[in-house]
Design a protein around this motif. Structure first.
Motif, PDB file in Angstrom:
ATOM      1  N   GLN A 104       0.822  -1.209   0.000  1.00  0.00           N
ATOM      2  CA  GLN A 104       0.000   0.000   0.000  1.00  0.00           C
ATOM      3  C   GLN A 104       0.857   1.261   0.000  1.00  0.00           C
ATOM      4  N   ILE A 105       1.887   1.278   0.834  1.00  0.00           N
ATOM      5  CA  ILE A 105       2.743   2.465   0.942  1.00  0.00           C
ATOM      6  C   ILE A 105       3.530   2.698  -0.342  1.00  0.00           C
ATOM      7  N   THR A 106       4.068   1.624  -0.922  1.00  0.00           N
ATOM      8  CA  THR A 106       4.858   1.790  -2.147  1.00  0.00           C
ATOM      9  C   THR A 106       3.990   2.249  -3.318  1.00  0.00           C
ATOM     10  N   PHE A 107       2.720   1.829  -3.332  1.00  0.00           N
ATOM     11  CA  PHE A 107       1.835   2.304  -4.390  1.00  0.00           C
ATOM     12  C   PHE A 107       1.565   3.805  -4.240  1.00  0.00           C
ATOM     13  N   ILE A 108       1.341   4.241  -3.012  1.00  0.00           N
ATOM     14  CA  ILE A 108       1.144   5.683  -2.769  1.00  0.00           C
ATOM     15  C   ILE A 108       2.386   6.461  -3.173  1.00  0.00           C
ATOM     16  N   MET A 109       3.563   5.932  -2.811  1.00  0.00           N
ATOM     17  CA  MET A 109       4.828   6.593  -3.174  1.00  0.00           C
ATOM     18  C   MET A 109       5.007   6.621  -4.693  1.00  0.00           C
ATOM     19  N   ALA A 110       4.628   5.539  -5.373  1.00  0.00           N
ATOM     20  CA  ALA A 110       4.773   5.481  -6.838  1.00  0.00           C
ATOM     21  C   ALA A 110       3.907   6.532  -7.508  1.00  0.00           C
ATOM     22  N   GLN A 111       2.770   6.836  -6.906  1.00  0.00           N
ATOM     23  CA  GLN A 111       1.918   7.882  -7.469  1.00  0.00           C
ATOM     24  C   GLN A 111       2.481   9.277  -7.189  1.00  0.00           C
ATOM     25  N   LEU A 112       2.986   9.478  -5.995  1.00  0.00           N
ATOM     26  CA  LEU A 112       3.477  10.805  -5.627  1.00  0.00           C
ATOM     27  C   LEU A 112       4.789  11.148  -6.331  1.00  0.00           C
ATOM     28  N   THR A 113       5.614  10.139  -6.625  1.00  0.00           N
ATOM     29  CA  THR A 113       6.907  10.410  -7.273  1.00  0.00           C
ATOM     30  C   THR A 113       6.757  10.846  -8.724  1.00  0.00           C
ATOM     31  N   ILE A 114       5.533  10.757  -9.262  1.00  0.00           N
ATOM     32  CA  ILE A 114       5.310  11.231 -10.627  1.00  0.00           C
ATOM     33  C   ILE A 114       5.615  12.721 -10.733  1.00  0.00           C
ATOM     34  N   PHE A 115       5.481  13.442  -9.612  1.00  0.00           N
ATOM     35  CA  PHE A 115       5.747  14.885  -9.628  1.00  0.00           C
ATOM     36  C   PHE A 115       7.241  15.186  -9.774  1.00  0.00           C
ATOM     37  N   MET A 116       8.088  14.171  -9.550  1.00  0.00           N
ATOM     38  CA  MET A 116       9.527  14.367  -9.679  1.00  0.00           C
ATOM     39  C   MET A 116       9.978  14.302 -11.134  1.00  0.00           C
ATOM     40  N   THR A 117       9.184  13.657 -11.972  1.00  0.00           N
ATOM     41  CA  THR A 117       9.589  13.486 -13.371  1.00  0.00           C
ATOM     42  C   THR A 117       8.662  14.177 -14.369  1.00  0.00           C
ATOM     43  N   ALA A 118       7.436  14.498 -13.948  1.00  0.00           N
ATOM     44  CA  ALA A 118       6.476  15.137 -14.851  1.00  0.00           C
ATOM     45  C   ALA A 118       6.254  16.586 -14.459  1.00  0.00           C
ATOM     46  N   LYS A 119       5.795  17.360 -15.404  1.00  0.00           N
ATOM     47  CA  LYS A 119       5.501  18.759 -15.149  1.00  0.00           C
ATOM     48  C   LYS A 119       4.258  18.861 -14.271  1.00  0.00           C
ATOM     49  N   THR A 179       1.875   6.557 -12.629  1.00  0.00           N
ATOM     50  CA  THR A 179       2.826   6.177 -11.577  1.00  0.00           C
ATOM     51  C   THR A 179       4.245   6.377 -12.090  1.00  0.00           C
ATOM     52  N   GLU A 180       5.168   6.419 -11.161  1.00  0.00           N
ATOM     53  CA  GLU A 180       6.581   6.525 -11.519  1.00  0.00           C
ATOM     54  C   GLU A 180       7.371   5.578 -10.629  1.00  0.00           C
ATOM     55  N   TYR A 181       7.872   4.486 -11.232  1.00  0.00           N
ATOM     56  CA  TYR A 181       8.636   3.480 -10.502  1.00  0.00           C
ATOM     57  C   TYR A 181      10.142   3.606 -10.760  1.00  0.00           C
ATOM     58  N   PHE A 182      10.532   4.535 -11.646  1.00  0.00           N
ATOM     59  CA  PHE A 182      11.935   4.745 -12.007  1.00  0.00           C
ATOM     60  C   PHE A 182      12.550   3.507 -12.649  1.00  0.00           C
ATOM     61  N   ILE A 183      11.705   2.706 -13.306  1.00  0.00           N
ATOM     62  CA  ILE A 183      12.185   1.565 -14.086  1.00  0.00           C
ATOM     63  C   ILE A 183      11.435   1.565 -15.412  1.00  0.00           C
ATOM     64  N   ASP A 184      11.878   0.750 -16.336  1.00  0.00           N
ATOM     65  CA  ASP A 184      11.263   0.674 -17.654  1.00  0.00           C
ATOM     66  C   ASP A 184       9.876   0.022 -17.544  1.00  0.00           C
TER      67      ASP A 184
END
Length: 405
Positions: free
Chosen positions: A41-56, A179-184
């Motif tokens: 659950q926590i990693t899914f929330i983090m994967a959604q929030l980290t999208i702001f690090m790579t997207a406008k 989401t942003e997982y920082f992998i392909d």
């Protein structure tokens, strides 16, 4: 002797065991299960929030991300509240057992079984036809549970086309949820898809298990309030039907005392339940209102022929129904609380002695003090509070919508 959890909480026990939240028999496997579910659950929330690090960061992206993230946060809070309050959950079950053991009247036992059975058998067809509360609960769970299947179906549809229709065209696969997982994502598509859907399935099971358990507790409390009114009515009925020379004043006094005692236990039980989850409920109110507002905003901005509308639509309906069911049950508690005073008011008090009339008068004076599921001393679960939540959600939606224009 049949244990109370086998007799009254058999369905709840199975559901809570599926997500590792049953308060008894905490093995190492259960602890590992709790850790794994929490990490997913926590990693899914983090994967959604980290999208702001790579997207406008745009207003549309913020609304799209948080409309789903806030809903997952609500499910995570609910899950953790049962983990933290494991001993309180166990204590409440033991209180049910203790009070049920004190019931000797077969009619009182039948009242408890009627209320608990209504919760345990909510899947049965005839209850869907006769109990609107249970019917709405099932609708909420079906809509919520279908999210994972819908997501998997939409995202895997291109693969099905290639398999069954021999489409040789090269396709770029992408996740329906941002989401942003920082992998392909193309290379690890199925792994990421499994993670997302696992998070949804855990959330749905949590919603089902915890929701039915809390509802079972409150149904039991309603049964206790009903027993209090039954004791009052039955005592007065027996006393008045007796011959004048055989009437026993102490019989009425004891009956009123027993009625007030079970009424007080029901109030204490309800207060303990709410106080145990009070902090969690406060957070759920905040995130629930935000989830509702953001998903209404997303629905109005998307076209109905767009596949993306499915997720906010299901999130909106699920959140709306869950809020309604919670407050509807709170309203039921308030209504059942008043049954004792209604029974005392409708009793033929003019046919009893002056001393008993004074006792009834003292009991009626207590009815001036209202009772309900008070959350944080600020909110009382009721239909009125549900309307307040809806008004608040619509107000936030109106403000956000006007800012977009």
């Amino acid at each position: 002797m049949i244990r109370i959890e086998d007799r009254y909480f058999s369905l709840n026990r199975v559901l809570l065991q599926l997500v590792g939240l049953w308060p008894y028999q905490k093995s190492k496997f259960v602890r590992l299960q709790l850790i794994c579910f929490f990490i997913i659950q926590i990693t899914f929330i983090m994967a959604q929030l980290t999208i702001f690090m790579t997207a406008k960061c745009t207003a549309d992206l913020v609304i799209k991300i948080f409309s789903l993230t806030f809903g997952i946060i609500c499910l995570t809070i609910t899950y953790n509240s049962f983990v933290v309050n494991s001993e309180n959950v166990k204590y409440l079950i033991e209180q049910v057992e203790q009070i049920c053991d004190d019931l000797k009247d077969k009619n009182e036992i039948a009242i408890v079984e009627k209320y608990i059975e209504a919760m345990q058998n909510f899947i049965v067809y005839y209850l869907l036809l006769n109990n609107i509360n249970v019917f709405l609960n099932v609708c909420c769970l079906v809509l919520s549970g279908s999210v994972g299947f819908i997501l998997a179906g939409i995202e895997l549809w291109p693969d099905f086309q290639d398999l069954f229709f021999s489409v040789n065209k090269s396709r770029t696969r992408h996740l329906l949820i941002e989401t942003e997982y920082f992998i392909d994502q193309e290379k690890y598509f199925y792994l990421l898809l499994f993670h997302i859907n696992a998070s949804f399935f855990i959330g749905v099971l949590t919603l089902l298990a915890t929701g039915t358990m809390l509802h079972a507790y409150l149904q039991y409390a309603c049964g206790m309030f009903k027993i209090a009114s039954y004791r009052m009515e039955n005592t007065m009925k027996i006393y008045i039907s007796q011959d004048f020379n055989l009437r026993n004043k102490n019989f009425v006094q004891e009956g009123i005392i027993y009625a007030v005692d079970i009424h007080r236990k029901a109030m204490k039980f309800s207060d303990y339940l709410i106080s145990s989850f009070e902090v969690s409920f406060m957070f759920l109110i905040v995130f629930g209102v935000l989830t509702l507002s953001l998903n209404i905003l997303r629905i109005t901005s998307l076209k109905f022929n767009n596949g993306e509308i499915i997720i906010p639509l299901i999130a909106f309906v699920s959140c709306f129904l869950y809020m309604f069911l919670t407050n509807f049950t709170g309203q039921e508690i308030t209504n059942h609380y008043n049954y004792l005073f209604v029974a005392a008011y409708n009793a033929q008090w003019y046919m009893v002695s002056l001393h008993i009339q004074r006792l009834i008068l003292l009991l009626l004076q207590r009815s001036n003090k209202s009772f309900g599921l008070n959350i944080g001393g600020m909110y009382v679960a009721s239909i009125k509070f549900f309307a307040t939540l809806m008004n608040t959600s619509m107000s936030y939606f109106t403000v956000l919508y006007s800012m977009q224009q």
